[in-house]
Design an enzyme around this catalytic site. Structure first.
Site, PDB file in Angstrom:
ATOM      1  N   HIS A 165     -10.697   2.708   1.355  1.00 29.44           N
ATOM      2  CA  HIS A 165      -9.884   1.576   0.924  1.00 29.44           C
ATOM      3  C   HIS A 165      -9.714   0.711   2.154  1.00 29.44           C
ATOM      4  O   HIS A 165      -9.092   1.138   3.130  1.00 29.44           O
ATOM      5  CB  HIS A 165      -8.500   2.038   0.445  1.00 29.44           C
ATOM      6  CG  HIS A 165      -8.469   2.396  -1.004  1.00 29.44           C
ATOM      7  ND1 HIS A 165      -7.323   2.795  -1.643  1.00 29.44           N
ATOM      8  CD2 HIS A 165      -9.456   2.377  -1.941  1.00 29.44           C
ATOM      9  CE1 HIS A 165      -7.595   3.023  -2.920  1.00 29.44           C
ATOM     10  NE2 HIS A 165      -8.878   2.791  -3.125  1.00 29.44           N
ATOM     11  N   HIS A 209      -3.208   4.035   5.997  1.00 26.03           N
ATOM     12  CA  HIS A 209      -2.495   5.288   5.756  1.00 26.03           C
ATOM     13  C   HIS A 209      -2.490   6.242   6.942  1.00 26.03           C
ATOM     14  O   HIS A 209      -2.438   7.462   6.768  1.00 26.03           O
ATOM     15  CB  HIS A 209      -3.112   6.003   4.549  1.00 26.03           C
ATOM     16  CG  HIS A 209      -2.813   5.319   3.253  1.00 26.03           C
ATOM     17  ND1 HIS A 209      -3.120   5.855   2.042  1.00 26.03           N
ATOM     18  CD2 HIS A 209      -2.198   4.139   2.987  1.00 26.03           C
ATOM     19  CE1 HIS A 209      -2.748   5.038   1.074  1.00 26.03           C
ATOM     20  NE2 HIS A 209      -2.194   3.983   1.623  1.00 26.03           N
ATOM     21  N   LYS A 258      -2.234   9.923   2.616  1.00 21.67           N
ATOM     22  CA  LYS A 258      -1.302   8.910   3.115  1.00 21.67           C
ATOM     23  C   LYS A 258      -0.376   9.549   4.136  1.00 21.67           C
ATOM     24  O   LYS A 258      -0.066  10.739   4.030  1.00 21.67           O
ATOM     25  CB  LYS A 258      -0.508   8.311   1.955  1.00 21.67           C
ATOM     26  CG  LYS A 258       0.258   7.053   2.322  1.00 21.67           C
ATOM     27  CD  LYS A 258       0.625   6.227   1.095  1.00 21.67           C
ATOM     28  CE  LYS A 258       1.432   5.004   1.496  1.00 21.67           C
ATOM     29  NZ  LYS A 258       1.712   4.116   0.366  1.00 21.67           N
ATOM     30  N   TRP A 283      -4.599   9.153  -6.105  1.00 24.26           N
ATOM     31  CA  TRP A 283      -3.538   8.964  -5.107  1.00 24.26           C
ATOM     32  C   TRP A 283      -2.194   9.099  -5.803  1.00 24.26           C
ATOM     33  O   TRP A 283      -1.976   8.529  -6.872  1.00 24.26           O
ATOM     34  CB  TRP A 283      -3.619   7.584  -4.435  1.00 24.26           C
ATOM     35  CG  TRP A 283      -2.430   7.375  -3.546  1.00 24.26           C
ATOM     36  CD1 TRP A 283      -2.239   7.897  -2.309  1.00 24.26           C
ATOM     37  CD2 TRP A 283      -1.224   6.638  -3.863  1.00 24.26           C
ATOM     38  NE1 TRP A 283      -0.996   7.532  -1.824  1.00 24.26           N
ATOM     39  CE2 TRP A 283      -0.358   6.764  -2.758  1.00 24.26           C
ATOM     40  CE3 TRP A 283      -0.806   5.892  -4.966  1.00 24.26           C
ATOM     41  CZ2 TRP A 283       0.894   6.175  -2.716  1.00 24.26           C
ATOM     42  CZ3 TRP A 283       0.456   5.305  -4.932  1.00 24.26           C
ATOM     43  CH2 TRP A 283       1.295   5.443  -3.821  1.00 24.26           C
ATOM     44  N   ASP A 311      -0.547  -2.769   3.185  1.00 22.67           N
ATOM     45  CA  ASP A 311      -1.338  -3.492   2.186  1.00 22.67           C
ATOM     46  C   ASP A 311      -1.459  -4.989   2.397  1.00 22.67           C
ATOM     47  O   ASP A 311      -1.476  -5.748   1.440  1.00 22.67           O
ATOM     48  CB  ASP A 311      -0.764  -3.201   0.792  1.00 22.67           C
ATOM     49  CG  ASP A 311      -0.841  -1.718   0.488  1.00 22.67           C
ATOM     50  OD1 ASP A 311      -1.957  -1.215   0.414  1.00 22.67           O
ATOM     51  OD2 ASP A 311       0.212  -1.080   0.350  1.00 22.67           O
ATOM     52  N   ASP A 329       3.791  -1.011   6.962  1.00 24.10           N
ATOM     53  CA  ASP A 329       3.274  -1.434   5.666  1.00 24.10           C
ATOM     54  C   ASP A 329       1.755  -1.358   5.684  1.00 24.10           C
ATOM     55  O   ASP A 329       1.125  -1.609   6.696  1.00 24.10           O
ATOM     56  CB  ASP A 329       3.742  -2.873   5.394  1.00 24.10           C
ATOM     57  CG  ASP A 329       3.511  -3.266   3.951  1.00 24.10           C
ATOM     58  OD1 ASP A 329       3.110  -2.402   3.165  1.00 24.10           O
ATOM     59  OD2 ASP A 329       3.732  -4.445   3.631  1.00 24.10           O
ATOM     60  N   ASP A 361      -8.171  -2.718  -0.930  1.00 23.23           N
ATOM     61  CA  ASP A 361      -6.857  -2.316  -1.448  1.00 23.23           C
ATOM     62  C   ASP A 361      -5.758  -3.033  -0.684  1.00 23.23           C
ATOM     63  O   ASP A 361      -5.354  -2.600   0.392  1.00 23.23           O
ATOM     64  CB  ASP A 361      -6.687  -0.790  -1.322  1.00 23.23           C
ATOM     65  CG  ASP A 361      -5.351  -0.331  -1.899  1.00 23.23           C
ATOM     66  OD1 ASP A 361      -4.714  -1.110  -2.625  1.00 23.23           O
ATOM     67  OD2 ASP A 361      -4.944   0.814  -1.608  1.00 23.23           O
ATOM     68  N   ASP A 399      -7.832   5.361   3.429  1.00 21.47           N
ATOM     69  CA  ASP A 399      -7.287   4.007   3.351  1.00 21.47           C
ATOM     70  C   ASP A 399      -6.809   3.701   4.767  1.00 21.47           C
ATOM     71  O   ASP A 399      -5.990   4.444   5.319  1.00 21.47           O
ATOM     72  CB  ASP A 399      -6.134   4.009   2.337  1.00 21.47           C
ATOM     73  CG  ASP A 399      -5.441   2.663   2.207  1.00 21.47           C
ATOM     74  OD1 ASP A 399      -5.098   2.070   3.246  1.00 21.47           O
ATOM     75  OD2 ASP A 399      -5.187   2.224   1.071  1.00 21.47           O
ATOM     76  N   GLU A 406      -7.210  10.627  -1.995  1.00 17.21           N
ATOM     77  CA  GLU A 406      -6.740   9.675  -0.964  1.00 17.21           C
ATOM     78  C   GLU A 406      -5.497  10.237  -0.279  1.00 17.21           C
ATOM     79  O   GLU A 406      -4.548  10.662  -0.940  1.00 17.21           O
ATOM     80  CB  GLU A 406      -6.412   8.324  -1.609  1.00 17.21           C
ATOM     81  CG  GLU A 406      -5.916   7.280  -0.602  1.00 17.21           C
ATOM     82  CD  GLU A 406      -5.583   5.926  -1.237  1.00 17.21           C
ATOM     83  OE1 GLU A 406      -5.491   5.841  -2.474  1.00 17.21           O
ATOM     84  OE2 GLU A 406      -5.397   4.957  -0.472  1.00 17.21           O
TER      85      GLU A 406
END
Ligand code: RNT
Ligand code: ZN
Length: 424
Positions: A287, A263, A227, A184, A297, A295, A329, A260, A225
């Site tokens: 992930h 993302h 995003k 990533w 995470d 955001d 993650d 993820d 990965e």
């Protein structure tokens, strides 16, 4: 025990064997990310600068791990407080340099020996280990990495990627488990670019070069990965969803796609994308995180999308076949980091258990026979079945504390250990 026996009977009445399910879940590896313990800082940079390159931690809760020893102590506590089979997930920036292994080297020169202490750590605890090149928070981000127009920058990061392939092979060989190695980068632009193709062509060529480093694809699983955007790179992401998925599709003998769930655009659901990708890919990686607005995470909760993701992993048979590589993650620096870690790990376990405790075959039959009325009724009823009693038994059989028992342990650890750590 009585509660478990009653719950077992309740599930047996819908055709579910809770003992078999507990055994199955116990054997499924879930990767525990080391970076929740120290706000994704790692140990390889001399200056304690902020995170750069499209990711950011927010919060200043005391007790962050600042040395490998502290991080290992914290991970040990997390391992103890979580049920299930764990793998460790390391980033390259967690390399350990000391006088025995020749001291510090830059990221393009790291070697397996810099991860020997982690291998020892994993061996002692019977853990496999996943790995990640660290393409951020480093002076050679210009700010781009693998897609930079500057050949020296690209070369540095390609060498880093190749070094990470060698380290991943070492981790897989030493620990006897496959190593998922995730690529990533935060490469992208804050504002409208003039050229969207050039960076992507360079990114492709750089990944081609990294993956030209020899490795055994049965043991080392490089992932790409994607995003949608990052902080400070809002207008354009080089490794977008289409780029990353196409790269993986065009190089199936060398890598797999990684999604993820933080993302994507807020109404896109990764749960729905899992079976879509499994139609075409033998293996995929995830992930698991929790997005909130912009955001990506936040700590994983036992929420609807986590449950849906777990259902897809189970219903597609991926839990048995290992076709979906499960990793966590998230990184929250605003609350006790160990509680954050444990909450997220226990929640993915709980979501997988919930999914396993569902009579998926009979529900599929209802769908296939167009019986949507009963499908809705049954799915709603399962929500209030005694999951908590099975969960408690699962934790017990894994030797992990039940809900209600672990938070005090972390509070004690905070008082005795975390509060006394030096603040940097
Ligand atoms: C960032 C990506 C990436 C990182 C880790 C630390 O948006 O999700 O996976 O979180 O590599
Ligand atoms: Zn991620």
């Amino acid at each position: 025990m009585n509660n478990y026996n009653n719950a077992k009977k309740a599930y047996a009445s819908i055709g579910i064997d809770t003992d078999a399910i507990i055994n199955k879940l116990m054997s499924v590896p879930v990767a525990l990310h080391c970076w929740q313990g120290d706000d994704v800082k790692g140990f390889d940079q001399k200056t304690d600068g902020p995170l750069t390159g499209g990711i950011q931690t927010t919060g200043n809760y005391p007790g962050r791990a600042t040395t490998p020893e502290e991080l290992m102590d914290d991970i040990d506590l997390v391992l103890k407080l979580c049920p299930g089979t764990k793998k460790l997930n390391l980033h390259a920036c967690y390399a350990i340099f000391d006088s025995e292994n020749g001291g510090w080297v830059d990221r393009d020169k790291i070697e397996p020996k810099h991860f020997k202490k982690w291998v020892d750590f994993c061996k002692e605890r019977n853990l496999g280990c996943d790995f990640n090149p660290t393409f951020f928070s480093h002076p050679m981000c210009d700010p781009l990495t693998l897609s930079s127009p500057n050949p020296d920058t690209r070369k540095f990061w390609i060498e880093h990627g190749k070094a990470c392939i060698r380290i991943s092979q070492y981790l897989a060989d030493e620990l006897g488990q496959e190593c998922v190695m995730n690529i990533w980068t935060g490469d992208g632009f804050k504002d409208i670019p003039a050229d969207r193709l050039g960076p992507r062509m360079r990114y492709k060529e750089s990944i081609d070069e990294i993956l030209s480093e020899p490795y055994d694809f049965k043991k080392v699983k490089p992932c790409i990965e994607s995003k949608v955007f990052g902080i400070g790179v809002e207008a354009y992401t080089v490794g977008s969803a289409e780029f990353s998925l196409s790269y993986a599709a065009a190089n199936k003998d060398k890598c797999i796609p990684l999604m993820d769930n933080g993302h994507y655009h807020p109404t896109e659901m990764v749960s729905d994308k899992i079976p879509a990708l499994l139609t075409f890919f033998d293996e995929i990686a995830l992930h698991i995180t929790r997005p909130i607005r912009w955001d990506s995470d936040h700590v994983v909760l036992f929420d609807d999308e986590t449950k849906e993701i777990a259902k897809e992993i189970v219903r597609t048979g991926a839990l048995d076949s290992g076709r979906v590589k499960i990793a966590l993650d998230y990184f929250d620096a605003s609350i006790n980091r160990i509680s954050a870690w444990v909450t997220g790990f226990r929640n993915i376990q709980k979501a997988l258990l919930f999914a396993l405790l569902t009579p998926n075959e009979s529900l599929t039959e209802m769908q296939d026979s167009d019986n949507w009325t009963e499908l809705m009724v049954r799915q709603e009823e399962f929500k209030t079945m005694p999951l908590g009693d099975i969960w408690e038994e699962y934790c017990k059989r894994c030797g992990a504390p039940a809900d209600g028992e672990w938070f005090q342990i972390i509070k004690n650890y905070e008082k005795e250990i975390l509060a006394k750590r030096r603040k940097i």
